[in-house]
Design a protein around this motif. Structure first.
Motif: not given
Length: 223
Positions: A39, A70, A73, A77
Motif C-alpha cells: 500500500d 491477492q 488487490h 494497487y
C-alpha cells in the motif's frame, strides 16, 4: 507468450524495503519480493516513483506464492498508482527433489491469479491498461505468431497436442519439470480456456473494425 522473450536488464524495486532505483524511458520497472499487502503508506517511494515519472508506468511484477493470493488487490494497487502496462512474471524455482520451492507460485494459483486479474481488466480497464499476457493472447487469437523464444521440439506429445499449445508453446524451458511439461501447465490451461470466449469476442469486434472496448459495455449490461 508466457514470458520467455529476451529482456534487457531492468532496475528493480524491492517491496520488502524502501529501495527504488532510477530508470530510463526505455526500461520498465521490475518489482519483486513480497508484493503481499502493498500500500502507499508502507511503500511511499514506490508510489512516488510511479506518480512522478511517466517511465515508471511500465511494470514487471514478480508473482510468488504469497502474492498470488491477492490478485485483484495487487492489480488495483498498481492501476490506481497510474501504471499503464503490467507484466506479471511467475516465480518458479525447483528444489533438488524436483518439486517447486515453497516460495514458488503453484500452477492452480497462477491460473487463478491470471483469471482474477482478467475479470477486472476486461470489465473495467480495456483501453486504459495493457497487460502483457492478455495482449499476447489476443494477438494469437487474431492470427499473429506467438512472440516466444522457446524450443517446442523437446516437449512431450501431450503438450503439442494440447488445445492451448498455440498460446503457451510449452512455456519457458526453465519452467519445465521432469515430465517435460511446464510446472505451470494447469494454470495456463485454466486461464486460456477461461478467457477464450472473451478473446473470441474481441477478435470478432476487431474484424468488424470495431473497438474491443465495446465488450466492456456488453459485460456490464449482462451483470
Amino acid at each position: 507468450m508466457t514470458g520467455c522473450q529476451n529482456e534487457p536488464a531492468q532496475p528493480c524495486c524491492d517491496l520488502s524495503s524502501s529501495h527504488c532505483p532510477k530508470f530510463s524511458a526505455r526500461q520498465s520497472l521490475l518489482i519483486r519480493d513480497d508484493a503481499y499487502g502493498v500500500d502507499e503508506a508502507s511503500h511511499p517511494r514506490i508510489a512516488a516513483q510511479l506518480m512522478a515519472s511517466p517511465h515508471a508506468q511500465k511494470l514487471q511484477i514478480v508473482v510468488n506464492r504469497r502474492s498470488s493470493q491477492q490478485p485483484q488487490h495487487i492489480y488495483r494497487y498498481f492501476r490506481d498508482l497510474g501504471a499503464t502496462f503490467l507484466q506479471f512474471i511467475p516465480l518458479v524455482e525447483t528444489e533438488d527433489s524436483g518439486s517447486l520451492s515453497p516460495a514458488s507460485v503453484q500452477p492452480e494459483e497462477w491460473g487463478a491469479f491470471l483469471v482474477a486479474v482478467f475479470d477486472l481488466w476486461v470489465r473495467e480497464d480495456m483501453g486504459k491498461i495493457r497487460v502483457h499476457h492478455f495482449d499476447c493472447a489476443l494477438n494469437i487469437w487474431r492470427g499473429h505468431p506467438a512472440q516466444i523464444a522457446c524450443d517446442g521440439a523437446a516437449l512431450p506429445n501431450e503438450c503439442r497436442e494440447c488445445m492451448v499449445y498455440r498460446f503457451c508453446h510449452g512455456d519457458c524451458p526453465k519452467h519445465r519439470i521432469a515430465s517435460g511439461k511446464s510446472a505451470l501447465c494447469a494454470g495456463y490451461r485454466h486461464f486460456f480456456t477461461y478467457s477464450a470466449p472473451h478473446m473470441k469476442a474481441m477478435r470478432d469486434l476487431l474484424k468488424q473494425r470495431r473497438s474491443p472496448i465495446e465488450l466492456m459495455a456488453l459485460l456490464k449490461r449482462s451483470q
